[in-house]
Design a protein around this motif. Sequence first.
Motif, short mmCIF file in Angstrom:
data_model
loop_
_atom_site.label_atom_id
_atom_site.label_comp_id
_atom_site.label_asym_id
_atom_site.label_seq_id
_atom_site.Cartn_x
_atom_site.Cartn_y
_atom_site.Cartn_z
N GLY A 45 0.69 -1.12 0.12
CA GLY A 45 0.02 0.08 -0.05
C GLY A 45 0.75 1.40 0.23
O GLY A 45 0.24 2.43 0.51
N TYR A 46 2.03 1.20 -0.25
CA TYR A 46 2.90 2.54 -0.34
C TYR A 46 2.97 3.11 -1.71
O TYR A 46 3.33 4.49 -1.77
N VAL A 47 2.87 2.62 -2.76
CA VAL A 47 2.83 2.99 -4.15
C VAL A 47 1.55 2.62 -4.95
O VAL A 47 0.90 1.52 -4.53
N GLU A 48 1.53 3.35 -6.10
CA GLU A 48 0.49 2.86 -6.93
C GLU A 48 1.20 3.02 -8.40
O GLU A 48 2.10 3.93 -8.68
N ARG A 49 0.66 2.23 -9.24
CA ARG A 49 1.06 2.56 -10.79
C ARG A 49 -0.03 3.38 -11.36
O ARG A 49 -1.27 2.91 -11.42
N VAL A 50 0.33 4.33 -12.09
CA VAL A 50 -0.81 5.26 -12.68
C VAL A 50 -0.21 5.34 -14.21
O VAL A 50 0.83 5.51 -14.45
N PRO A 51 -1.14 5.78 -15.08
CA PRO A 51 -0.65 6.21 -16.38
C PRO A 51 0.00 7.28 -16.45
O PRO A 51 -0.17 8.39 -15.55
N ASP A 52 1.01 7.44 -17.29
CA ASP A 52 1.81 8.70 -17.32
C ASP A 52 1.14 9.82 -18.28
O ASP A 52 0.83 9.15 -19.33
N PRO A 53 0.56 10.79 -17.77
CA PRO A 53 0.04 11.89 -18.71
C PRO A 53 0.90 12.22 -19.91
O PRO A 53 0.24 12.85 -21.07
N ALA A 54 2.23 12.08 -19.89
CA ALA A 54 3.12 12.59 -20.93
C ALA A 54 3.14 11.44 -21.96
O ALA A 54 3.58 11.71 -23.02
N ASP A 55 2.91 10.26 -21.74
CA ASP A 55 2.86 9.16 -22.52
C ASP A 55 2.18 8.08 -22.20
O ASP A 55 2.10 7.53 -21.15
N GLY A 56 0.88 8.23 -22.74
CA GLY A 56 -0.39 7.03 -22.57
C GLY A 56 0.28 5.49 -22.33
O GLY A 56 -0.66 4.68 -21.75
N ARG A 57 1.31 5.31 -23.13
CA ARG A 57 1.79 3.87 -22.92
C ARG A 57 2.64 3.73 -21.80
O ARG A 57 2.79 2.28 -21.51
N ALA A 58 3.01 4.65 -21.29
CA ALA A 58 3.93 4.63 -20.20
C ALA A 58 3.17 4.43 -18.57
O ALA A 58 2.19 5.05 -18.60
N ARG A 59 3.72 4.03 -17.71
CA ARG A 59 3.17 4.10 -16.38
C ARG A 59 4.30 4.82 -15.37
O ARG A 59 5.31 4.70 -15.50
N LEU A 60 3.84 5.44 -14.29
CA LEU A 60 4.30 6.01 -13.31
C LEU A 60 4.22 5.23 -11.70
O LEU A 60 3.02 4.87 -11.76
N VAL A 61 5.16 5.22 -11.08
CA VAL A 61 5.12 4.84 -9.73
C VAL A 61 4.85 5.91 -8.89
O VAL A 61 5.64 7.01 -8.97
N ARG A 62 3.79 5.96 -8.15
CA ARG A 62 3.51 7.38 -7.47
C ARG A 62 3.11 6.98 -5.88
O ARG A 62 2.82 5.84 -5.71
N LEU A 63 3.67 7.49 -4.85
CA LEU A 63 3.33 7.40 -3.58
C LEU A 63 2.09 7.34 -3.26
O LEU A 63 1.23 8.45 -3.69
N THR A 64 1.50 6.81 -2.38
CA THR A 64 0.17 6.65 -1.69
C THR A 64 -0.05 7.54 -0.68
O THR A 64 1.10 7.99 -0.10
#
Length: 127
Positions: free
Chosen positions: A60-79
Motif C-alpha cells: 500500500g505504499y505505491v501505485e502505478r498510474v498512467p503517465d500523462p506525458a505518454d499514455g503507453r507508459a506508467r508512473l510509480v507514485r506514492l500513496t
Amino acid sequence: MENRVFAAMAEAGYGDITVAQARLLQRIGPDGTRLTVLAEAAQVTKQTAGFLVDQLERAGYVERVPDPADGRARLVRLTGRALEGIPVADREVAKVEQEWERHIGKRRMAQLRETLTMLREITDPYQ
C-alpha cells in the motif's frame, strides 16, 4: 541514522519496509516516476526495481498510474500511506541531527552538513 529511522518507522507501524524498498521509495518524485528511472537512480536492474515496486504496491505504499506525458507508459507514485510515513522519518532524522550537534557542536555540524552535501555531488548523480 538509518537504523534509528527504521526503528522509528517500525514503531509507528511502518515496519514492513526493507532497506532496498526504502531506497527506491526515496527516489519517487512528487508526481510519480517511471520504473526505468527508479531502477537507474537506485542502481538496480529494472527487474529488481519492478520486484520492489510490486512489494511496495502490495503493502500500500505505491501505485502505478498512467503517465500523462505518454499514455503507453506508467508512473510509480506514492500513496497516502507512504506520504504519512515521511514526517515520522523526518522527525527521527531531526532528533539524530540534534544529538550529533550537541556532541560535536554547531560549527562542526554545519561543516559536516556542508561536506556531505558536497560529497553528494559526486556520489549521487540522481540527487
